[in-house]
Design a protein around this motif. Structure first.
Motif, PDB file in Angstrom:
ATOM      1  N   THR A   1    -106.928  54.740 -97.654  1.00 25.48           N
ATOM      2  CA  THR A   1    -106.450  55.705 -96.667  1.00 25.48           C
ATOM      3  C   THR A   1    -105.344  55.096 -95.814  1.00 25.48           C
ATOM      4  O   THR A   1    -105.464  53.971 -95.337  1.00 25.48           O
ATOM      5  CB  THR A   1    -107.609  56.163 -95.765  1.00 25.48           C
ATOM      6  OG1 THR A   1    -108.626  56.753 -96.567  1.00 25.48           O
ATOM      7  CG2 THR A   1    -107.124  57.172 -94.739  1.00 25.48           C
ATOM      8  N   LYS A   2    -104.264  55.872 -95.622  1.00 30.69           N
ATOM      9  CA  LYS A   2    -103.135  55.404 -94.833  1.00 30.69           C
ATOM     10  C   LYS A   2    -103.106  56.136 -93.501  1.00 30.69           C
ATOM     11  O   LYS A   2    -103.277  57.344 -93.439  1.00 30.69           O
ATOM     12  CB  LYS A   2    -101.839  55.638 -95.601  1.00 30.69           C
ATOM     13  CG  LYS A   2    -101.791  54.865 -96.919  1.00 30.69           C
ATOM     14  CD  LYS A   2    -100.588  55.251 -97.754  1.00 30.69           C
ATOM     15  CE  LYS A   2    -100.605  54.518 -99.092  1.00 30.69           C
ATOM     16  NZ  LYS A   2     -99.484  54.933 -99.969  1.00 30.69           N
ATOM     17  N   ARG A   3    -102.871  55.388 -92.442  1.00 35.63           N
ATOM     18  CA  ARG A   3    -102.811  55.963 -91.102  1.00 35.63           C
ATOM     19  C   ARG A   3    -101.426  56.560 -90.858  1.00 35.63           C
ATOM     20  O   ARG A   3    -100.410  55.924 -91.117  1.00 35.63           O
ATOM     21  CB  ARG A   3    -103.117  54.906 -90.052  1.00 35.63           C
ATOM     22  CG  ARG A   3    -104.525  54.316 -90.161  1.00 35.63           C
ATOM     23  CD  ARG A   3    -104.747  53.228 -89.136  1.00 35.63           C
ATOM     24  NE  ARG A   3    -103.838  52.106 -89.335  1.00 35.63           N
ATOM     25  CZ  ARG A   3    -103.734  51.070 -88.494  1.00 35.63           C
ATOM     26  NH1 ARG A   3    -104.465  51.037 -87.389  1.00 35.63           N
ATOM     27  NH2 ARG A   3    -102.897  50.083 -88.747  1.00 35.63           N
ATOM     28  N   VAL A   4    -101.431  57.780 -90.325  1.00 39.06           N
ATOM     29  CA  VAL A   4    -100.182  58.515 -90.117  1.00 39.06           C
ATOM     30  C   VAL A   4     -99.977  58.778 -88.629  1.00 39.06           C
ATOM     31  O   VAL A   4    -100.892  59.251 -87.938  1.00 39.06           O
ATOM     32  CB  VAL A   4    -100.189  59.854 -90.883  1.00 39.06           C
ATOM     33  CG1 VAL A   4     -98.947  60.669 -90.553  1.00 39.06           C
ATOM     34  CG2 VAL A   4    -100.277  59.611 -92.387  1.00 39.06           C
ATOM     35  N   ILE A   5     -98.781  58.478 -88.160  1.00 42.83           N
ATOM     36  CA  ILE A   5     -98.367  58.846 -86.816  1.00 42.83           C
ATOM     37  C   ILE A   5     -97.389  60.011 -86.939  1.00 42.83           C
ATOM     38  O   ILE A   5     -96.407  59.934 -87.682  1.00 42.83           O
ATOM     39  CB  ILE A   5     -97.721  57.663 -86.081  1.00 42.83           C
ATOM     40  CG1 ILE A   5     -98.763  56.571 -85.823  1.00 42.83           C
ATOM     41  CG2 ILE A   5     -97.103  58.130 -84.757  1.00 42.83           C
ATOM     42  CD1 ILE A   5     -98.195  55.306 -85.187  1.00 42.83           C
ATOM     43  N   ILE A   6     -97.684  61.088 -86.219  1.00 48.16           N
ATOM     44  CA  ILE A   6     -96.830  62.279 -86.246  1.00 48.16           C
ATOM     45  C   ILE A   6     -95.854  62.212 -85.082  1.00 48.16           C
ATOM     46  O   ILE A   6     -96.248  61.981 -83.931  1.00 48.16           O
ATOM     47  CB  ILE A   6     -97.680  63.554 -86.170  1.00 48.16           C
ATOM     48  CG1 ILE A   6     -98.595  63.647 -87.400  1.00 48.16           C
ATOM     49  CG2 ILE A   6     -96.788  64.794 -86.082  1.00 48.16           C
ATOM     50  CD1 ILE A   6     -99.606  64.768 -87.334  1.00 48.16           C
ATOM     51  N   ILE A   7     -94.586  62.391 -85.380  1.00 43.43           N
ATOM     52  CA  ILE A   7     -93.546  62.374 -84.355  1.00 43.43           C
ATOM     53  C   ILE A   7     -93.241  63.818 -83.986  1.00 43.43           C
ATOM     54  O   ILE A   7     -92.697  64.584 -84.787  1.00 43.43           O
ATOM     55  CB  ILE A   7     -92.282  61.674 -84.880  1.00 43.43           C
ATOM     56  CG1 ILE A   7     -92.625  60.234 -85.289  1.00 43.43           C
ATOM     57  CG2 ILE A   7     -91.177  61.684 -83.836  1.00 43.43           C
ATOM     58  CD1 ILE A   7     -91.554  59.573 -86.123  1.00 43.43           C
ATOM     59  N   GLY A   8     -93.640  64.210 -82.786  1.00 44.12           N
ATOM     60  CA  GLY A   8     -93.463  65.602 -82.375  1.00 44.12           C
ATOM     61  C   GLY A   8     -94.584  66.042 -81.468  1.00 44.12           C
ATOM     62  O   GLY A   8     -95.248  65.222 -80.826  1.00 44.12           O
ATOM     63  N   GLY A   9     -94.797  67.359 -81.425  1.00 43.90           N
ATOM     64  CA  GLY A   9     -95.767  67.908 -80.489  1.00 43.90           C
ATOM     65  C   GLY A   9     -96.726  68.880 -81.117  1.00 43.90           C
ATOM     66  O   GLY A   9     -96.944  68.879 -82.329  1.00 43.90           O
TER      67      GLY A   9
ATOM     68  N   ASP B   1     -94.283  57.127 -76.665  1.00 46.09           N
ATOM     69  CA  ASP B   1     -93.129  58.017 -76.823  1.00 46.09           C
ATOM     70  C   ASP B   1     -92.249  57.497 -77.953  1.00 46.09           C
ATOM     71  O   ASP B   1     -92.587  56.507 -78.617  1.00 46.09           O
ATOM     72  CB  ASP B   1     -92.369  58.181 -75.506  1.00 46.09           C
ATOM     73  CG  ASP B   1     -91.944  56.858 -74.893  1.00 46.09           C
ATOM     74  OD1 ASP B   1     -91.719  55.888 -75.659  1.00 46.09           O
ATOM     75  OD2 ASP B   1     -91.822  56.778 -73.658  1.00 46.09           O
ATOM     76  N   LEU B   2     -91.116  58.162 -78.178  1.00 47.53           N
ATOM     77  CA  LEU B   2     -90.331  57.850 -79.372  1.00 47.53           C
ATOM     78  C   LEU B   2     -89.811  56.419 -79.394  1.00 47.53           C
ATOM     79  O   LEU B   2     -89.686  55.817 -80.466  1.00 47.53           O
ATOM     80  CB  LEU B   2     -89.176  58.841 -79.517  1.00 47.53           C
ATOM     81  CG  LEU B   2     -89.477  60.076 -80.394  1.00 47.53           C
ATOM     82  CD1 LEU B   2     -90.609  60.894 -79.829  1.00 47.53           C
ATOM     83  CD2 LEU B   2     -88.227  60.934 -80.568  1.00 47.53           C
ATOM     84  N   LYS B   3     -89.531  55.849 -78.229  1.00 47.08           N
ATOM     85  CA  LYS B   3     -89.019  54.477 -78.222  1.00 47.08           C
ATOM     86  C   LYS B   3     -90.084  53.468 -78.651  1.00 47.08           C
ATOM     87  O   LYS B   3     -89.754  52.337 -79.053  1.00 47.08           O
ATOM     88  CB  LYS B   3     -88.459  54.118 -76.851  1.00 47.08           C
ATOM     89  CG  LYS B   3     -89.483  53.986 -75.735  1.00 47.08           C
ATOM     90  CD  LYS B   3     -88.797  53.558 -74.440  1.00 47.08           C
ATOM     91  CE  LYS B   3     -89.800  53.359 -73.312  1.00 47.08           C
ATOM     92  NZ  LYS B   3     -90.467  54.624 -72.932  1.00 47.08           N
ATOM     93  N   ASP B   4     -91.355  53.869 -78.607  1.00 52.44           N
ATOM     94  CA  ASP B   4     -92.429  52.970 -79.035  1.00 52.44           C
ATOM     95  C   ASP B   4     -92.524  52.831 -80.546  1.00 52.44           C
ATOM     96  O   ASP B   4     -93.336  52.050 -81.057  1.00 52.44           O
ATOM     97  CB  ASP B   4     -93.784  53.461 -78.496  1.00 52.44           C
ATOM     98  CG  ASP B   4     -93.890  53.320 -76.993  1.00 52.44           C
ATOM     99  OD1 ASP B   4     -93.434  52.280 -76.469  1.00 52.44           O
ATOM    100  OD2 ASP B   4     -94.404  54.237 -76.343  1.00 52.44           O
ATOM    101  N   ILE B   5     -91.719  53.584 -81.265  1.00 52.17           N
ATOM    102  CA  ILE B   5     -91.810  53.539 -82.725  1.00 52.17           C
ATOM    103  C   ILE B   5     -91.510  52.142 -83.264  1.00 52.17           C
ATOM    104  O   ILE B   5     -92.024  51.743 -84.315  1.00 52.17           O
ATOM    105  CB  ILE B   5     -90.892  54.578 -83.375  1.00 52.17           C
ATOM    106  CG1 ILE B   5     -91.260  54.766 -84.857  1.00 52.17           C
ATOM    107  CG2 ILE B   5     -89.432  54.209 -83.213  1.00 52.17           C
ATOM    108  CD1 ILE B   5     -90.611  55.946 -85.514  1.00 52.17           C
ATOM    109  N   THR B   6     -90.730  51.361 -82.533  1.00 55.13           N
ATOM    110  CA  THR B   6     -90.353  50.025 -83.004  1.00 55.13           C
ATOM    111  C   THR B   6     -91.581  49.175 -83.301  1.00 55.13           C
ATOM    112  O   THR B   6     -91.678  48.534 -84.357  1.00 55.13           O
ATOM    113  CB  THR B   6     -89.471  49.318 -81.961  1.00 55.13           C
ATOM    114  OG1 THR B   6     -88.322  50.128 -81.705  1.00 55.13           O
ATOM    115  CG2 THR B   6     -89.020  47.962 -82.469  1.00 55.13           C
TER     116      THR B   6
END
Length: 238
Positions: free
Chosen positions: A2-10, A57-62
């Motif tokens: 199983t792969k963990r998914v992070i969704i970017i959005g709301g 938030d989006l900047k944490d994607i790094t």
């Protein structure tokens, strides 16, 4: 595994994506993906979207790119195709880090090509030899018929019907219950309005509405991210 998914959005398209994965897990016992949480610039870290935590938030994607996560890009506000693609470029997500989610009740025809980051919802039809571009969302009960090309970062809404031999440019929106007859082209970041019957080609950044679909307006080729952020902050306060 199983792969963990992070969704970017709301909670809009992001919530739909999360619900799709949950349905695949619970009803179909498909555990390829599990939703880990959301990245969202408007909802504080620790709060929840559709039951899943906002993990930054989006900047944490790094920092998450350095870890064992996949990402689903769900920023798909209608008529904001250019900004949608501009924001994505700032994130630096390699294709190998994109989750491609296809609901088991979708039909995918022989020879169809599904590029990374695509979401295909339940009861959706993708015809033979069609191409669905990167990070495009095909919502429930939509149809892309055979030998058609849908560009990257498009949003094909619920009930939309796209006939055969159609070419749809990047960043386009085909709204609820719209119909595109065969052999037409939609230009980059164009929009076909809800319920429209599109019989002719649509220009880049053009919005068409009605039955038959006619010119409504042109969208700006560039859009202020700050103005878009203000709009969404206001919406989230309602």
């Amino acid at each position: 595994m199983t792969k963990r998914v992070i969704i970017i959005g709301g909670k809009g398209n992001g919530g739909v994506a999360a619900a799709c994965i949950r349905d695949m897990n619970e009803r179909f016992q498909l555990n390829d993906y599990q939703v880990y949480g959301f990245l969202n610039d408007f909802i504080p870290k620790g709060e929840k979207i559709n039951g899943y935590p906002v993990v930054g938030d989006l900047k944490d994607i790094t920092k998450y790119l350095k870890q064992d996560f996949l990402f689903l890009y769900a920023i798909h506000s209608v008529s904001h195709g250019a900004l949608r693609m501009e924001i994505y470029k700032t994130l630096g997500i390699p294709d190998k880090k994109l989750a491609t989610v296809i609901h088991p009740n979708a039909f995918i025809g022989e020879g169809a090509v599904i590029e990374p980051g695509v979401l295909i919802m339940a009861n959706t039809y993708v015809g033979t030899n069609s191409i669905i571009g990167k990070c495009t969302f095909l919502m429930a009960n939509s149809c892309v018929s055979h030998d058609s090309v849908v560009g990257a970062f498009c949003h094909i809404s619920m009930g939309a019907i796209c006939g055969s031999h159609i070419t749809i440019g990047a960043g386009c929106d085909v709204a609820l219950n719209a119909t595109l007859i065969e052999n037409i082209q939609l230009g980059t970041c164009s929009v076909v309005g809800a319920g429209a019957m599109c019989l002719n080609d649509v220009e880049d950044f053009q919005v068409v509405v009605g039955n038959p679909a006619k010119h409504h307006k042109y969208l700006p080729e560039r859009e202020s991210k700050s103005e878009w952020i203000k709009k969404h902050i206001k919406q989230n306060k309602k």
